[in-house]
Motif scaffolding. Sequence first.
Motif, PDB file in Angstrom:
ATOM      1  N   ALA A 172       0.813  -1.220   0.000  1.00 41.99           N
ATOM      2  CA  ALA A 172       0.000   0.000   0.000  1.00 41.99           C
ATOM      3  C   ALA A 172       0.847   1.272   0.000  1.00 41.99           C
ATOM      4  N   LEU A 173       2.085   1.174   0.411  1.00 39.89           N
ATOM      5  CA  LEU A 173       2.968   2.339   0.403  1.00 39.89           C
ATOM      6  C   LEU A 173       3.478   2.674  -0.999  1.00 39.89           C
ATOM      7  N   THR A 174       3.454   1.697  -1.888  1.00 39.18           N
ATOM      8  CA  THR A 174       3.992   1.904  -3.236  1.00 39.18           C
ATOM      9  C   THR A 174       2.943   1.792  -4.340  1.00 39.18           C
ATOM     10  N   ASP A 219     -14.718  -4.826  11.754  1.00 41.97           N
ATOM     11  CA  ASP A 219     -14.820  -3.530  11.083  1.00 41.97           C
ATOM     12  C   ASP A 219     -13.434  -2.895  11.070  1.00 41.97           C
ATOM     13  N   VAL A 220     -12.915  -2.673   9.886  1.00 34.91           N
ATOM     14  CA  VAL A 220     -11.556  -2.118   9.754  1.00 34.91           C
ATOM     15  C   VAL A 220     -11.669  -0.656   9.320  1.00 34.91           C
ATOM     16  N   PRO A 221     -11.146   0.274  10.111  1.00 34.06           N
ATOM     17  CA  PRO A 221     -11.289   1.696   9.782  1.00 34.06           C
ATOM     18  C   PRO A 221     -10.429   2.129   8.596  1.00 34.06           C
ATOM     19  N   GLN A 222     -10.816   3.259   8.015  1.00 38.42           N
ATOM     20  CA  GLN A 222     -10.073   3.850   6.911  1.00 38.42           C
ATOM     21  C   GLN A 222      -8.633   4.134   7.322  1.00 38.42           C
ATOM     22  N   ASN A 223      -7.730   3.963   6.355  1.00 39.05           N
ATOM     23  CA  ASN A 223      -6.299   4.241   6.542  1.00 39.05           C
ATOM     24  C   ASN A 223      -5.604   3.305   7.540  1.00 39.05           C
ATOM     25  N   SER A 224      -6.212   2.146   7.783  1.00 41.49           N
ATOM     26  CA  SER A 224      -5.465   1.116   8.522  1.00 41.49           C
ATOM     27  C   SER A 224      -4.245   0.706   7.704  1.00 41.49           C
ATOM     28  N   TYR A 225      -4.376   0.854   6.370  1.00 40.92           N
ATOM     29  CA  TYR A 225      -3.249   0.798   5.445  1.00 40.92           C
ATOM     30  C   TYR A 225      -3.259   2.116   4.663  1.00 40.92           C
ATOM     31  N   VAL A 285      -6.100   3.190   2.053  1.00 40.58           N
ATOM     32  CA  VAL A 285      -7.075   2.115   1.842  1.00 40.58           C
ATOM     33  C   VAL A 285      -8.370   2.463   2.579  1.00 40.58           C
ATOM     34  N   PRO A 286      -9.511   2.473   1.869  1.00 41.76           N
ATOM     35  CA  PRO A 286     -10.787   2.797   2.508  1.00 41.76           C
ATOM     36  C   PRO A 286     -11.178   1.771   3.575  1.00 41.76           C
ATOM     37  N   ALA A 287     -12.129   2.149   4.425  1.00 37.82           N
ATOM     38  CA  ALA A 287     -12.643   1.239   5.450  1.00 37.82           C
ATOM     39  C   ALA A 287     -13.278   0.012   4.790  1.00 37.82           C
ATOM     40  N   PHE A 288     -13.239  -1.106   5.490  1.00 38.96           N
ATOM     41  CA  PHE A 288     -13.879  -2.317   4.957  1.00 38.96           C
ATOM     42  C   PHE A 288     -14.318  -3.220   6.102  1.00 38.96           C
ATOM     43  N   LYS A 289     -15.230  -4.136   5.788  1.00 39.40           N
ATOM     44  CA  LYS A 289     -15.702  -5.142   6.735  1.00 39.40           C
ATOM     45  C   LYS A 289     -15.245  -6.503   6.236  1.00 39.40           C
TER      46      LYS A 289
END
Length: 311
Positions: free
Chosen positions: A199-201, A228-234, A237-241
């Motif tokens: 995600a960094l590259t 529930d994974v919040p936005q910018n966990s990477y 990267v948008p939030a996702f379930k």
Amino acid sequence: MYQSIKRGLLVLAATLFALPAFSASYTIGTGSQSGTYYPLGGMLAKVWSENIPDFNMRAEVTAASVENTIKVATGKQLVGVSQGNVVLQAANGQKPFPRKMGVSVLFALYPNVVQFIVPADSDIHSIQDLKGKKVSLGAPGSGTRVSATNILQTLGISTSDIRAQSLNYTATTNAIANGQIDAGVIVGSLGVGAITELALTHDVRILSFTADELKKITAANPSYIEQDVPQNSYNKVPAFKAPAVWNVLVVNKNLDNKLAYQMTKIAFEHMDEIRKVINVTQFTTIDNMNKLNGIALHPGAEKYRQEQFAK
């Protein structure tokens, strides 16, 4: 001649008793070096080797959950890191295991999130969109492959509906970066190194499961939970379930009770040290030791747990 032989035996005996005692050597099965299992296994091996008398352990790179569980059951490893659903399948003799395996759990570690990764500009926006696409389901013998296959089947997608690839963490993210596959599955801790580096590259997304899909998955596989994974966990990267499953330390059910107790006690006494290196072990607590339903803790580990609750 008799006296000469006798003197020789006495010298030999004295030499043997003078030899230093050697520590018993063991291995902990982990996974690829780009995942969380390997550094976590290295930290556990370190604290056990330094604090259990005559005990020496090293972390071994493996194909992860399935391989580790088999090696533990057959006495080729003392302990292994594994996804909980894989251990349950082994204990029950379900595929990919040919029979019931004699395994038990030392303690639960942290939840693994099932992460289906696609390029950010991909036309794949749902799990159903994976049909007909080239998808890495994880390395053979890995918990990633078991989880990915089970989840897709639960949602009505068979491996024949996709162009399945068998790549490990590093190969999966490299293939996504190079446009060689349409999607890849990594079942790992939130913030796992392989996805973090990708995600960094490169701009990527992680597919979000619908409420109905998550309900079907948790109903069919009680070892899974909703995450529930919040936005910018990477990066970006948008939030996702997504579904998640607890990782555990798997051991042979016949592991010596005293050693199992020692290993559990030492691990928790040094958990603060481990957390400085492996952040996800914030979930590795006394309260969460038996988080995996369907299989009992090893008696030695359970003894330690009961002692802590009695305090």
